[in-house]
Design a protein around this motif. Structure first.
Motif, short mmCIF file in Angstrom:
data_model
loop_
_atom_site.label_atom_id
_atom_site.label_comp_id
_atom_site.label_asym_id
_atom_site.label_seq_id
_atom_site.Cartn_x
_atom_site.Cartn_y
_atom_site.Cartn_z
N ASP A 28 12.09 133.82 28.63
CA ASP A 28 12.19 133.95 29.77
C ASP A 28 13.56 134.36 30.54
O ASP A 28 13.94 133.76 31.31
CB ASP A 28 11.56 132.69 30.87
CG ASP A 28 12.34 131.35 30.10
OD1 ASP A 28 13.40 131.44 29.28
OD2 ASP A 28 11.70 130.26 30.19
N PRO A 73 15.96 136.34 32.24
CA PRO A 73 15.91 137.52 33.13
C PRO A 73 16.74 138.80 32.38
O PRO A 73 16.41 140.07 32.66
CB PRO A 73 16.14 137.29 34.50
CG PRO A 73 16.74 136.08 34.34
CD PRO A 73 16.44 135.34 33.07
N ARG A 117 14.59 128.57 20.93
CA ARG A 117 14.06 127.59 22.10
C ARG A 117 13.22 126.47 21.28
O ARG A 117 12.14 126.77 20.76
CB ARG A 117 13.16 128.36 22.96
CG ARG A 117 12.46 127.44 24.00
CD ARG A 117 13.40 126.60 25.00
NE ARG A 117 13.99 127.57 25.83
CZ ARG A 117 13.34 128.54 26.96
NH1 ARG A 117 12.11 128.14 27.35
NH2 ARG A 117 14.06 129.10 27.52
N GLY A 141 24.16 136.92 29.40
CA GLY A 141 22.91 136.33 29.47
C GLY A 141 22.70 134.95 29.50
O GLY A 141 23.55 134.40 30.03
N CYS A 142 21.82 134.32 28.83
CA CYS A 142 21.46 133.05 29.25
C CYS A 142 22.05 132.38 27.91
O CYS A 142 21.70 132.55 26.74
CB CYS A 142 19.81 132.75 29.34
SG CYS A 142 19.11 133.84 30.56
N ARG A 143 22.86 131.21 28.36
CA ARG A 143 23.23 130.24 27.10
C ARG A 143 22.17 129.69 26.34
O ARG A 143 21.11 129.30 26.69
CB ARG A 143 23.92 129.15 27.62
CG ARG A 143 25.37 129.57 28.14
CD ARG A 143 26.22 128.32 28.78
NE ARG A 143 27.30 128.55 29.31
CZ ARG A 143 28.70 128.61 28.64
NH1 ARG A 143 28.70 128.14 27.39
NH2 ARG A 143 29.64 128.95 29.18
N ILE A 144 22.46 129.49 24.96
CA ILE A 144 21.42 128.81 24.12
C ILE A 144 21.73 127.41 24.07
O ILE A 144 22.89 126.85 23.85
CB ILE A 144 21.57 129.48 22.60
CG1 ILE A 144 21.03 130.89 22.50
CG2 ILE A 144 20.91 128.76 21.69
CD1 ILE A 144 21.63 131.70 21.31
N GLU A 145 20.60 126.59 24.29
CA GLU A 145 20.85 125.24 24.39
C GLU A 145 20.87 124.85 22.77
O GLU A 145 19.97 124.90 21.96
CB GLU A 145 19.52 124.61 24.92
CG GLU A 145 19.73 123.35 25.49
CD GLU A 145 20.83 123.32 26.47
OE1 GLU A 145 21.58 122.64 26.60
OE2 GLU A 145 20.73 124.22 27.55
N VAL A 160 21.76 121.59 21.73
CA VAL A 160 21.09 120.20 21.51
C VAL A 160 19.68 120.47 22.03
O VAL A 160 19.18 121.16 22.63
CB VAL A 160 21.67 119.28 22.47
CG1 VAL A 160 20.83 117.98 22.28
CG2 VAL A 160 23.01 119.15 22.43
#
Lengths: 192, 443
Positions: free
Chosen positions: A53, A55, A84, A185-189, A191
């Motif tokens: 997800d 974008p 994820r 883009g979107c940071r990887i979590e 934790v």
């Protein structure tokens, strides 16, 4: 599209299966161990950290699809890594199917691959050269293309296809010029 | 102040090394205020059918992406809000700094849920349903796209370089009498794909002919109707939504009109089908109302070499006294900032109407003033647009930059001031002024 989840454990012990011709002048001096990635010595791999997800990653999917297809034509194995936590294989496969992305799907809920390759963003592309059993040289780690100048700032079309160019160079045994443009883009979590 | 905000402040200071000791105050929690903050500031878009790419309605929604959310909240990309100054407008999503700090502290703490409010839950009784009196009901017209259309997976040139990633659709009304529209509600089947959606009323049939000429549903052309710009009825976005004018005001739709919707889409990497609807809420026949006319302050042409930056400006003088009710800005992604001000007759300093320091056309919409602003005849309205066609503009759509030469009868850039004459007898005079201004700007 190939789905590699259960089989990955079997492939772990195979790692790289013997010497062979491959790229020279690796960009990164430190080999990275990654038993999750099956490969032959000298083989070039394209690994994309992605998300269902983000974008920005989804917007790049058409260009990424063409990049991965071209990579396979060059004999490069392609992987889609979903870092994820809690993501199911079905959901990842659905995402890859919806966006027509082809590659072996790897779930990385515990962030093993994220940590090994210091991935920070989705989408982020890596080009690896297999050095030997489970050992890889990072030839490139960075953005897929320049569709996004930064988060929220999207161009009409990308003018640079950095991952595609890096794959081509690696297949020719040539180094990828540094610095590698960072992924947007979107940071990887990290934790779980 | 949200409980735990002190914690947030201390966390911020500790990061900068200003405070050596830790606080014992717990971080803010979802039930302790963050939930209501998120609902108020993020809930419209980050809802199951919202314009945002993911839902944010619980701590569980945040946890897998809290670093990313913290990044875009921390650098003020979210929640998105264009207006940085001028007259107060409805729907301001600006996050007050204490709330921003609290939200960041909550994300840093791992999105704690906290305890639901103690004590017996209070069940509010629903107000008793009351049938609407026919005289007070607002007749609603439900319009729909004539056929669905598929948004492509990636953008491309549709006509020429300036006409990318937008499409105009006809929504037939067939009204035998004039309509007085006080609200528009646009519902999209693919809201994540949409930026702004601009509406205009077309009594000429031009829009229908334009659409019939195209092989696919809709048209790649703009929804301008001759000199009337797309958005004369209003603009919603991103993702659609509702636009409501204050009580007593309406936008007029002439008899025999179609509604044209100019849809600005943002390809999402996979095809999405638009099968959208528009509800027009009209004033009842007996209700009093004042028409809002689109006073168009525009610059008709923008010409820039690659790498060039330039300020464009124009002005007009109001011929009659008006109440300005809403403002609709339009400019391309090469515009970085815009200003609108009014200089009243004999006033020493101008009144700032609208300031946008970081223009982004994706988030543009009609901005309804919290209070209509009365401007006397002779007021000079002045607008300025800062364009940047260099590669230093991160929103420049083309890199490396290319020279551009764009024009439109309705303005390559403009601000529509939706205005109602104070005196009813001056409606026609204002309409004629709008026509004259349009001709003057076209040279």
């Amino acid at each position: 599209m190939w789905v590699l989840f259960g089989p990955v454990l079997a492939l772990v012990v195979l790692g790289c299966r013997g010497p062979g011709p491959g790229p020279s002048s690796p960009a990164s001096p430190r080999p990275v161990e990654a038993p999750q990635l099956p490969a032959e010595p000298g083989e070039v791999l394209a690994v994309v950290f992605t998300s269902v997800d983000c974008p920005i990653g989804n917007a790049m999917a058409p260009q990424l699809r063409r990049t991965l297809a071209r990579a396979r034509e060059q004999g490069v194995s392609t992987f889609l890594v979903y870092p994820r936590s809690g993501l199911t294989l079905d959901r990842a496969a659905e995402h890859a199917r919806d966006y027509r992305l082809e590659g072996t799907i790897l779930l990385d809920p515990d962030k093993h691959l994220v940590e090994r390759f210091d991935a920070r963003i989705t989408p982020e592309g890596l080009v690896l050269e297999c050095l030997g059993p489970d050992r890889f040289q990072v030839c490139y780690r960075g953005r897929i293309n320049d569709l996004y100048a930064s988060i929220g700032n999207r161009r009409e079309q990308p003018s640079r296809h950095d991952l595609r160019e890096a794959i081509t160079l690696a297949c020719q045994g040539r180094p990828v010029p540094e610095p590698h443009p960072p992924a947007v883009g979107c940071r990887i979590e990290r934790v779980p | 102040m949200i409980p735990g905000l002190f914690h947030a402040m201390v966390v911020g200071m500790q990061l900068s090394g200003a405070v050596p000791s830790a606080t014992t105050e717990p971080p803010p929690t979802w039930h302790g205020g963050i939930g209501s903050l998120v609902a108020a500031r993020c809930g419209d878009c980050h809802a199951p059918d919202g314009a945002a790419p993911f839902v944010l309605a619980s701590p569980e929604d945040f946890r897998p992406r809290r670093s990313f959310v913290a990044e875009v909240v921390g650098n003020r990309l979210m929640p998105p809000w264009l207006v940085s100054g001028g007259r107060p407008v409805h729907g301001d999503r600006t996050l007050p700094e204490p709330d921003r700090s609290a939200l960041l502290a909550w994300l840093t703490a791992g999105c704690p849920t906290g305890e639901p409010p103690a004590g017996p839950s209070v069940v509010e009784e629903a107000p008793e349903a009351r049938p609407l009196d026919a005289s007070e009901a607002s007749p609603r017209l439900h319009l729909r796209m004539r056929s669905p259309w598929t948004v492509p997976a990636e953008g491309g040139v549709r006509w020429y370089k300036a006409e990318r990633d937008k499409r105009t659709f006809v929504l037939p009304v067939g009204n035998p009498r004039p309509l007085r529209v006080r609200a528009l509600d646009y519902r999209s089947a693919a809201p994540q794909t949409l930026g702004a959606v601009a509406f205009s009323a077309d009594p000429t049939g031009d829009g229908r002919r334009m659409v019939d000429w195209d092989e696919e549903p809709g048209s790649y052309m703009m929804a301008d109707i001759r000199s009337v710009p797309a958005g004369a009825l209003g603009i919603v976005g991103p993702g659609g939504g509702r636009l409501e004018y204050p009580e007593g005001f309406y936008v007029p739709v002439p008899p025999g009109s179609d509604i044209l919707s100019e849809v600005h889409y943002r390809p999402q990497g996979r095809e999405r089908v638009l099968d959208d609807t528009l509800v027009l809420e009209t004033l009842p026949n007996a209700a009093p109302g004042r028409p809002l006319l689109p006073v168009n302050l525009m610059v008709p042409r923008v010409t820039l070499k690659a790498g060039e930056t330039r300020r464009y400006a124009n002005q007009l003088t109001l011929p009659v006294a008006v109440d300005v009710v809403a403002l609709t800005p339009r400019a391309s992604a090469r515009c970085r900032a815009l200003r609108l001000e009014a200089r009243l007759p004999e006033a020493e300093s101008p009144v700032s109407l609208l300031e946008i320091d970081d223009w982004n056309p994706h988030y543009r919409s009609t901005l309804v003033l919290e209070q209509p602003l009365r401007l006397p005849a002779g007021t000079v309205i002045r607008g300025a647009w800062d364009y940047d066609n260099s590669d230093g503009n991160p929103r420049n759509p083309v890199v490396p930059p290319e020279s551009i030469d764009l024009g439109a009868r309705s303005g390559a850039m403009n601000v529509l001031l939706l205005s109602a004459p104070v005196e009813r007898r001056e409606v026609r005079e204002l309409m004629e002024f709008i026509e004259v201004e349009s001709r003057r700007n076209r040279g």
